[in-house]
Design a protein around this motif. Structure first.
Motif, PDB file in Angstrom:
ATOM      1  N   PRO A  56      39.060  51.570  28.340  1.00 39.75           N
ATOM      2  CA  PRO A  56      39.798  50.573  29.128  1.00 39.75           C
ATOM      3  C   PRO A  56      39.451  50.729  30.607  1.00 39.75           C
ATOM      4  CG  PRO A  56      41.289  51.806  27.702  1.00 39.75           C
ATOM      5  CD  PRO A  56      39.952  52.469  27.614  1.00 39.75           C
ATOM      6  N   ALA A  57      39.434  49.596  31.304  1.00 39.46           N
ATOM      7  CA  ALA A  57      39.130  49.598  32.736  1.00 39.46           C
ATOM      8  C   ALA A  57      40.167  48.746  33.460  1.00 39.46           C
ATOM      9  CB  ALA A  57      37.724  49.056  32.984  1.00 39.46           C
ATOM     10  N   GLU A  58      40.465  49.114  34.688  1.00 36.48           N
ATOM     11  CA  GLU A  58      41.379  48.351  35.539  1.00 36.48           C
ATOM     12  C   GLU A  58      40.863  48.388  36.968  1.00 36.48           C
ATOM     13  OE1 GLU A  58      45.487  49.600  35.113  1.00 36.48           O
ATOM     14  OE2 GLU A  58      45.437  49.319  32.941  1.00 36.48           O
ATOM     15  N   ILE A  59      41.280  47.408  37.738  1.00 34.98           N
ATOM     16  CA  ILE A  59      40.929  47.373  39.159  1.00 34.98           C
ATOM     17  C   ILE A  59      41.860  48.344  39.874  1.00 34.98           C
ATOM     18  CG2 ILE A  59      40.745  45.930  41.215  1.00 34.98           C
ATOM     19  CD1 ILE A  59      40.261  43.551  39.256  1.00 34.98           C
ATOM     20  N   GLU A  60      41.301  49.209  40.673  1.00 30.26           N
ATOM     21  CA  GLU A  60      42.064  50.306  41.275  1.00 30.26           C
ATOM     22  C   GLU A  60      43.124  49.839  42.273  1.00 30.26           C
ATOM     23  OE1 GLU A  60      39.642  52.950  43.632  1.00 30.26           O
ATOM     24  OE2 GLU A  60      38.663  51.300  44.644  1.00 30.26           O
ATOM     25  N   ARG A  61      44.158  50.653  42.393  1.00 26.50           N
ATOM     26  CA  ARG A  61      45.188  50.558  43.432  1.00 26.50           C
ATOM     27  C   ARG A  61      45.817  49.177  43.614  1.00 26.50           C
ATOM     28  NH1 ARG A  61      40.957  53.024  46.223  1.00 26.50           N
ATOM     29  NH2 ARG A  61      40.831  51.202  47.533  1.00 26.50           N
ATOM     30  N   GLY A  62      46.027  48.448  42.541  1.00 26.54           N
ATOM     31  CA  GLY A  62      46.695  47.160  42.676  1.00 26.54           C
ATOM     32  C   GLY A  62      45.874  46.117  43.396  1.00 26.54           C
ATOM     33  N   ALA A  63      44.569  46.325  43.497  1.00 26.45           N
ATOM     34  CA  ALA A  63      43.684  45.357  44.139  1.00 26.45           C
ATOM     35  C   ALA A  63      43.363  44.235  43.149  1.00 26.45           C
ATOM     36  CB  ALA A  63      42.411  46.055  44.625  1.00 26.45           C
ATOM     37  N   SER A  64      42.501  43.318  43.552  1.00 25.76           N
ATOM     38  CA  SER A  64      42.187  42.162  42.713  1.00 25.76           C
ATOM     39  C   SER A  64      40.679  41.993  42.577  1.00 25.76           C
ATOM     40  CB  SER A  64      42.770  40.904  43.349  1.00 25.76           C
ATOM     41  OG  SER A  64      42.086  40.634  44.567  1.00 25.76           O
ATOM     42  N   GLY A  65      40.297  41.021  41.747  1.00 22.90           N
ATOM     43  CA  GLY A  65      38.893  40.690  41.594  1.00 22.90           C
ATOM     44  C   GLY A  65      38.254  40.264  42.899  1.00 22.90           C
ATOM     45  N   GLU A  66      39.016  39.567  43.734  1.00 23.53           N
ATOM     46  CA  GLU A  66      38.504  39.175  45.051  1.00 23.53           C
ATOM     47  C   GLU A  66      38.137  40.413  45.868  1.00 23.53           C
ATOM     48  OE1 GLU A  66      41.087  35.825  43.575  1.00 23.53           O
ATOM     49  OE2 GLU A  66      41.377  37.979  43.728  1.00 23.53           O
ATOM     50  N   ASP A  67      38.969  41.452  45.769  1.00 27.91           N
ATOM     51  CA  ASP A  67      38.690  42.699  46.493  1.00 27.91           C
ATOM     52  C   ASP A  67      37.431  43.381  45.963  1.00 27.91           C
ATOM     53  OD1 ASP A  67      41.059  42.460  48.075  1.00 27.91           O
ATOM     54  OD2 ASP A  67      42.224  43.262  46.400  1.00 27.91           O
ATOM     55  N   THR A  72      35.854  45.987  48.576  1.00 32.16           N
ATOM     56  CA  THR A  72      36.939  46.811  49.106  1.00 32.16           C
ATOM     57  C   THR A  72      37.751  47.459  47.990  1.00 32.16           C
ATOM     58  OG1 THR A  72      38.414  44.893  49.262  1.00 32.16           O
ATOM     59  CG2 THR A  72      37.110  45.439  51.225  1.00 32.16           C
ATOM     60  N   ALA A  73      37.332  47.242  46.742  1.00 33.65           N
ATOM     61  CA  ALA A  73      37.993  47.864  45.590  1.00 33.65           C
ATOM     62  C   ALA A  73      36.958  48.073  44.495  1.00 33.65           C
ATOM     63  CB  ALA A  73      39.139  46.989  45.085  1.00 33.65           C
ATOM     64  N   ARG A  74      37.315  48.960  43.569  1.00 33.06           N
ATOM     65  CA  ARG A  74      36.423  49.268  42.447  1.00 33.06           C
ATOM     66  C   ARG A  74      37.116  48.984  41.128  1.00 33.06           C
ATOM     67  NH1 ARG A  74      35.354  55.412  43.131  1.00 33.06           N
ATOM     68  NH2 ARG A  74      37.601  55.273  43.365  1.00 33.06           N
ATOM     69  N   VAL A  75      36.311  48.882  40.067  1.00 39.58           N
ATOM     70  CA  VAL A  75      36.821  48.809  38.705  1.00 39.58           C
ATOM     71  C   VAL A  75      36.533  50.170  38.083  1.00 39.58           C
ATOM     72  CG1 VAL A  75      36.779  47.615  36.487  1.00 39.58           C
ATOM     73  CG2 VAL A  75      36.254  46.342  38.594  1.00 39.58           C
ATOM     74  N   LEU A  76      37.610  50.822  37.635  1.00 41.15           N
ATOM     75  CA  LEU A  76      37.487  52.175  37.089  1.00 41.15           C
ATOM     76  C   LEU A  76      37.925  52.210  35.640  1.00 41.15           C
ATOM     77  CD1 LEU A  76      39.022  54.153  40.089  1.00 41.15           C
ATOM     78  CD2 LEU A  76      36.593  53.746  39.595  1.00 41.15           C
ATOM     79  N   GLU A  77      37.228  53.017  34.851  1.00 34.47           N
ATOM     80  CA  GLU A  77      37.646  53.265  33.476  1.00 34.47           C
ATOM     81  C   GLU A  77      38.755  54.298  33.479  1.00 34.47           C
ATOM     82  OE1 GLU A  77      33.495  52.582  31.080  1.00 34.47           O
ATOM     83  OE2 GLU A  77      33.886  54.581  31.892  1.00 34.47           O
ATOM     84  N   ILE A  78      39.500  54.351  32.396  1.00 30.10           N
ATOM     85  CA  ILE A  78      40.567  55.347  32.265  1.00 30.10           C
ATOM     86  C   ILE A  78      40.001  56.766  32.345  1.00 30.10           C
ATOM     87  CG2 ILE A  78      40.543  55.438  29.744  1.00 30.10           C
ATOM     88  CD1 ILE A  78      43.686  55.461  29.949  1.00 30.10           C
TER      89      ILE A  78
END
Length: 164
Positions: A56-67, A72-78
């Protein structure tokens, strides 16, 4: 005018989600659009070479796809793996396919860090939802494609009846 619709492959019954499953959406409009040849299917992550299943992966720290798109943000796996580059590539692949096939609308699975358009998860891996767009949804919207979640198929149907 007959509008084309980019659609998440998992909604059409393809087992391409991170957990190796599909999430088929049953709706009469989908069957009609399929018969009319209006649907263009993609799983952005598969198009970028990601495996099934995958962590599973989520965008870090409550950021968004725009970020993520603005770096300014990453997509991280669990597991902690950084899959940002793959998610950016996935979004570019989806946009290219949409443009090449004349898609003006997209029907995407909600919650995904790629396709989410109503909500995404907050990066905590605790299934906490927040309003926002995934990376692919954000890029499609930026390009002027109307994006709808799987919960908005009736709104999509109404939109298709209205000239752009």
């Amino acid at each position: 005018m007959t509008y084309k619709i980019l659609v998440s492959a998992c909604l059409m019954g393809h087992a391409v989600r991170y957990d190796g499953r599909a999430k088929p959406l049953a709706h009469p409009a989908l069957e009609r659009w399929r018969a009319e040849g209006r649907l263009v299917m993609i799983c952005p992550e598969i198009s970028a070479g990601m495996p099934v299943p995958r962590p599973p992966a989520e965008i870090e720290r409550g950021a968004s796809g725009e970020d993520v798109l603005s770096a300014t943000a990453r997509v991280l796996e669990i597991t902690g793996g950084d899959v940002t580059a793959a998610f950016r590539k996935a979004a570019q692949n989806a946009l290219r396919l949409a443009q090449e096939t004349g898609c003006t609308h997209a029907l995407l699975i909600d919650g995904s860090p790629s396709c989410g358009s109503g909500f995404i998860y907050d990066g905590s891996f605790r299934r906490a939802r927040r309003h926002g767009n995934g990376v692919t949804a954000a890029l499609l919207k930026r390009a002027g494609i109307q994006v709808f979640s799987d919960r908005e198929i009736d709104r999509l149907e109404e939109s298709l009846a209205t000239p752009l």
